[in-house]
Write an enzyme that holds these catalytic residues in place. Structure first.
Site, PDB file in Angstrom:
ATOM      1  N   CYS A   1       0.852  -1.192   0.000  1.00  0.00           N
ATOM      2  CA  CYS A   1       0.000   0.000   0.000  1.00  0.00           C
ATOM      3  C   CYS A   1       0.889   1.244   0.000  1.00  0.00           C
ATOM      4  O   CYS A   1       2.114   1.150   0.015  1.00  0.00           O
ATOM      5  CB  CYS A   1      -0.916  -0.009   1.218  1.00  0.00           C
ATOM      6  SG  CYS A   1      -0.035   0.142   2.783  1.00  0.00           S
TER       7      CYS A   1
ATOM      8  N   CYS B   1       3.141   1.340   2.978  1.00  0.00           N
ATOM      9  CA  CYS B   1       4.254   0.395   2.807  1.00  0.00           C
ATOM     10  C   CYS B   1       5.356   1.030   1.963  1.00  0.00           C
ATOM     11  O   CYS B   1       6.544   0.886   2.263  1.00  0.00           O
ATOM     12  CB  CYS B   1       3.779  -0.881   2.125  1.00  0.00           C
ATOM     13  SG  CYS B   1       2.568  -1.844   3.035  1.00  0.00           S
TER      14      CYS B   1
ATOM     15  N   ARG C   1       9.144   1.987   3.017  1.00  0.00           N
ATOM     16  CA  ARG C   1      10.323   1.563   2.254  1.00  0.00           C
ATOM     17  C   ARG C   1      11.281   2.729   2.047  1.00  0.00           C
ATOM     18  O   ARG C   1      12.498   2.577   2.137  1.00  0.00           O
ATOM     19  CB  ARG C   1       9.918   1.007   0.887  1.00  0.00           C
ATOM     20  CG  ARG C   1       9.340  -0.362   0.919  1.00  0.00           C
ATOM     21  CD  ARG C   1       9.039  -0.838  -0.473  1.00  0.00           C
ATOM     22  NE  ARG C   1       8.322  -2.098  -0.416  1.00  0.00           N
ATOM     23  CZ  ARG C   1       7.918  -2.770  -1.475  1.00  0.00           C
ATOM     24  NH1 ARG C   1       8.161  -2.294  -2.679  1.00  0.00           N
ATOM     25  NH2 ARG C   1       7.279  -3.907  -1.337  1.00  0.00           N
TER      26      ARG C   1
ATOM     27  N   CYS D   1      -5.779   5.638   3.864  1.00  0.00           N
ATOM     28  CA  CYS D   1      -4.654   6.254   3.152  1.00  0.00           C
ATOM     29  C   CYS D   1      -5.038   6.472   1.700  1.00  0.00           C
ATOM     30  O   CYS D   1      -6.005   5.914   1.200  1.00  0.00           O
ATOM     31  CB  CYS D   1      -3.415   5.375   3.259  1.00  0.00           C
ATOM     32  SG  CYS D   1      -3.558   3.783   2.428  1.00  0.00           S
TER      33      CYS D   1
ATOM     34  N   CYS E   1      -4.269   0.129   2.576  1.00  0.00           N
ATOM     35  CA  CYS E   1      -3.579   0.244   3.865  1.00  0.00           C
ATOM     36  C   CYS E   1      -4.264  -0.517   4.993  1.00  0.00           C
ATOM     37  O   CYS E   1      -3.608  -0.922   5.948  1.00  0.00           O
ATOM     38  CB  CYS E   1      -3.459   1.711   4.267  1.00  0.00           C
ATOM     39  SG  CYS E   1      -2.335   2.630   3.222  1.00  0.00           S
TER      40      CYS E   1
END
Length: 179
Positions: A41, A44, A48, A105, A131
């Protein structure tokens, strides 16, 4: 303990360990995405980016770890990245624990126009999931909750390393607090 972390921070091996740990976690994320076909998502993807910030701090520390200014710069980059990652992952957990129409999100990442990571590196930064989905758990915790733990551990270790910078390494066996 502070002496150990100070010694580790003035050697390249400590910064290499930081960089490798972040890159291994990035590799695990890619395995989840492409090997297990879990869809990342937006949160995520942002997490990262924060993890890449921690890896970049390791690269900065590798340049010249014996110089205090380089170590402090690397620690600053790692701190900012880890704090941002922790805040993002806490928000991600909130999306999962309290799903609601007003608590969601975005489906598109909002990178700056000068740094459109999702366009430059879609393999790494193109979100395709939601999300609030909990697609994977380990011992009862979702991936987002494990990411909270990961960034909290990074912050704790970085704090200890920062405190250790004020400990003088003395080869004659005497302890001094400031360099």
């Amino acid at each position: 303990m502070l002496k150990f972390f100070k010694t580790l921070s003035v050697q390249r091996s400590g910064w290499l360990l930081l960089m490798i740990s972040a890159l291994v976690l990035e590799g695990i994320a890619l395995y989840f995405q492409y090997g297990m076909e879990l869809q990342p998502c937006v949160m995520c993807v942002y997490e990262r980016v924060a993890l890449f910030g921690v890896a970049f701090a390791g690269v900065v520390g590798l340049i010249a770890p014996r110089f205090l200014i380089v170590r402090l710069l690397a620690l600053f980059i790692a701190f900012v990245s880890a704090v941002k990652g922790l805040l993002l992952s806490l928000k991600h957990v909130d999306y999962q624990l309290h799903p609601a129409p007003w608590n969601q999100c975005s489906y598109l990442p909002e990178f700056p126009q000068t740094l459109p990571l999702d366009k430059w590196f879609p393999v790494l930064f193109q979100p395709t999931g939601s999300c609030d989905d909990v697609a994977w758990t380990f011992i009862g915790f979702s991936m987002a909750q494990w990411i909270v733990v990961t960034f909290a551990v990074y912050l704790f270790v970085l704090l200890v390393v920062l405190i250790s910078q004020f400990k003088r390494l003395d080869t004659r066996g005497r302890r001094r607090l400031f360099k």
